[in-house]
Design a protein around this motif. Structure first.
Motif, PDB file in Angstrom:
ATOM      1  N   GLU A 192     -11.436 -28.602  13.767  1.00 46.26           N
ATOM      2  CA  GLU A 192     -10.771 -27.861  12.704  1.00 46.26           C
ATOM      3  C   GLU A 192     -11.821 -27.200  11.802  1.00 46.26           C
ATOM      4  OE1 GLU A 192      -7.016 -28.643   9.793  1.00 46.26           O
ATOM      5  OE2 GLU A 192      -8.616 -30.124   9.733  1.00 46.26           O
ATOM      6  N   GLY A 226     -12.955 -24.290   9.040  1.00 44.42           N
ATOM      7  CA  GLY A 226     -12.222 -23.579   8.002  1.00 44.42           C
ATOM      8  C   GLY A 226     -13.081 -23.250   6.798  1.00 44.42           C
ATOM      9  N   LYS A 256      -7.717 -22.791   7.643  1.00 42.40           N
ATOM     10  CA  LYS A 256      -8.291 -23.657   8.671  1.00 42.40           C
ATOM     11  C   LYS A 256      -7.610 -23.341  10.003  1.00 42.40           C
ATOM     12  CE  LYS A 256      -7.165 -27.235   6.213  1.00 42.40           C
ATOM     13  NZ  LYS A 256      -6.899 -28.591   5.761  1.00 42.40           N
ATOM     14  N   TYR A 257      -8.349 -23.588  11.084  1.00 41.11           N
ATOM     15  CA  TYR A 257      -7.852 -23.333  12.421  1.00 41.11           C
ATOM     16  C   TYR A 257      -7.960 -24.628  13.210  1.00 41.11           C
ATOM     17  CZ  TYR A 257      -7.463 -21.112  16.998  1.00 41.11           C
ATOM     18  OH  TYR A 257      -7.067 -20.755  18.259  1.00 41.11           O
ATOM     19  N   TRP A 258      -6.827 -25.176  13.665  1.00 35.84           N
ATOM     20  CA  TRP A 258      -6.788 -26.452  14.365  1.00 35.84           C
ATOM     21  C   TRP A 258      -6.730 -26.203  15.858  1.00 35.84           C
ATOM     22  CZ3 TRP A 258      -2.989 -29.192  17.197  1.00 35.84           C
ATOM     23  CH2 TRP A 258      -3.238 -30.543  17.346  1.00 35.84           C
ATOM     24  N   LEU A 259      -7.688 -26.782  16.606  1.00 35.26           N
ATOM     25  CA  LEU A 259      -7.828 -26.524  18.037  1.00 35.26           C
ATOM     26  C   LEU A 259      -7.976 -27.839  18.797  1.00 35.26           C
ATOM     27  CD1 LEU A 259      -8.447 -24.506  20.398  1.00 35.26           C
ATOM     28  CD2 LEU A 259     -10.836 -24.718  19.720  1.00 35.26           C
ATOM     29  N   GLN A 278      -2.443 -24.520  19.268  1.00 35.15           N
ATOM     30  CA  GLN A 278      -3.328 -24.223  18.157  1.00 35.15           C
ATOM     31  C   GLN A 278      -2.502 -23.899  16.913  1.00 35.15           C
ATOM     32  OE1 GLN A 278      -5.885 -21.125  19.662  1.00 35.15           O
ATOM     33  NE2 GLN A 278      -5.929 -22.133  21.646  1.00 35.15           N
ATOM     34  N   LEU A 332      -2.768 -22.450  12.781  1.00 35.95           N
ATOM     35  CA  LEU A 332      -3.468 -21.856  11.646  1.00 35.95           C
ATOM     36  C   LEU A 332      -2.869 -22.462  10.383  1.00 35.95           C
ATOM     37  CD1 LEU A 332      -5.558 -19.726  10.760  1.00 35.95           C
ATOM     38  CD2 LEU A 332      -3.658 -18.103  10.600  1.00 35.95           C
ATOM     39  N   TYR A 343      -3.062 -22.667   6.170  1.00 38.91           N
ATOM     40  CA  TYR A 343      -3.539 -21.883   5.030  1.00 38.91           C
ATOM     41  C   TYR A 343      -2.791 -22.330   3.778  1.00 38.91           C
ATOM     42  CZ  TYR A 343       0.454 -19.443   7.014  1.00 38.91           C
ATOM     43  OH  TYR A 343       1.671 -19.166   7.571  1.00 38.91           O
ATOM     44  N   TYR A 389       1.749 -23.250   7.613  1.00 39.17           N
ATOM     45  CA  TYR A 389       1.252 -23.515   8.962  1.00 39.17           C
ATOM     46  C   TYR A 389       1.867 -22.475   9.887  1.00 39.17           C
ATOM     47  CZ  TYR A 389       0.449 -28.145   6.939  1.00 39.17           C
ATOM     48  OH  TYR A 389       0.071 -29.175   6.134  1.00 39.17           O
TER      49      TYR A 389
END
Length: 190
Positions: free
Chosen positions: A57, A59, A77-80, A91, A93, A95, A120
């Protein structure tokens, strides 16, 4: 400890996460911080204590000082998820935007009301409905609001600053991860 509606109750170690933060800009008005969080699959997925994958993650966190008593906050943040079945694990995103305002202070104590909007965007993946049907979560957008208050106590000693934050949140969109949440944050700086 979990108490799910569909499965048995379980208790134990959940997934752990490790986060690093690097302040990139620390000016009079702006503060920009890089955040990188890694989630480790230490909880048992069969008991609902973990998700069974490693996730990354990255961000950024932002703060803008509007005045001496009012601050604006933001995050993206970007959750992968890694090494997983991409059919269900997608995935996300993440914010948010918030505001805090110094309402009252004395020599030692400050009371700071807060208000946050957290969103989200699920970019891909699927979920299973309670009836057992898999449905796509692509382009699902979730929005939550969190009004709250923070109380800071500066002890003026080596023990430093103690801060307690309490906020309640609920979904304002049709799609949601939870109906309501009570969040308690404790910070101790010394």
């Amino acid at each position: 400890w979990i108490d799910p509606e569909q499965n048995r109750n379980h208790a134990g170690l959940g997934d752990l996460n490790l986060a690093t933060k690097t302040v990139l800009v620390n000016g009079d008005r702006w503060q920009i911080t890089n955040l990188f969080r890694t989630y480790f699959n230490t909880g048992a997925p069969s008991m609902g204590l973990g998700v069974g994958t490693i996730q990354l993650e990255p961000g950024f966190l932002l703060r803008y000082k509007w005045s001496d008593v009012t601050l604006f906050h933001g995050e993206i943040k970007y959750w992968l998820p890694l090494g997983t079945d991409t059919t269900f694990n997608g995935q996300v995103l993440d914010y948010g935007f918030g505001i805090s305002h110094l309402w009252w202070e004395s020599d030692r104590v400050a009371v700071i009301p807060t208000f946050e909007i957290i969103g989200y965007s699920v970019l891909n993946g699927q979920m299973t409905t309670p009836s057992g049907v898999a449905v796509s979560t692509d382009s699902t957008h979730i929005f939550n609001v969190f009004p709250g208050v923070r109380i800071a106590n500066d002890r003026g000693s080596d023990l430093g600053l103690f801060e307690l934050g309490i906020s309640g949140g609920w979904a304002i969109s049709n799609d949601h991860f939870y109906d309501a949440m009570l969040r308690v944050d404790v910070r101790w700086s010394y």
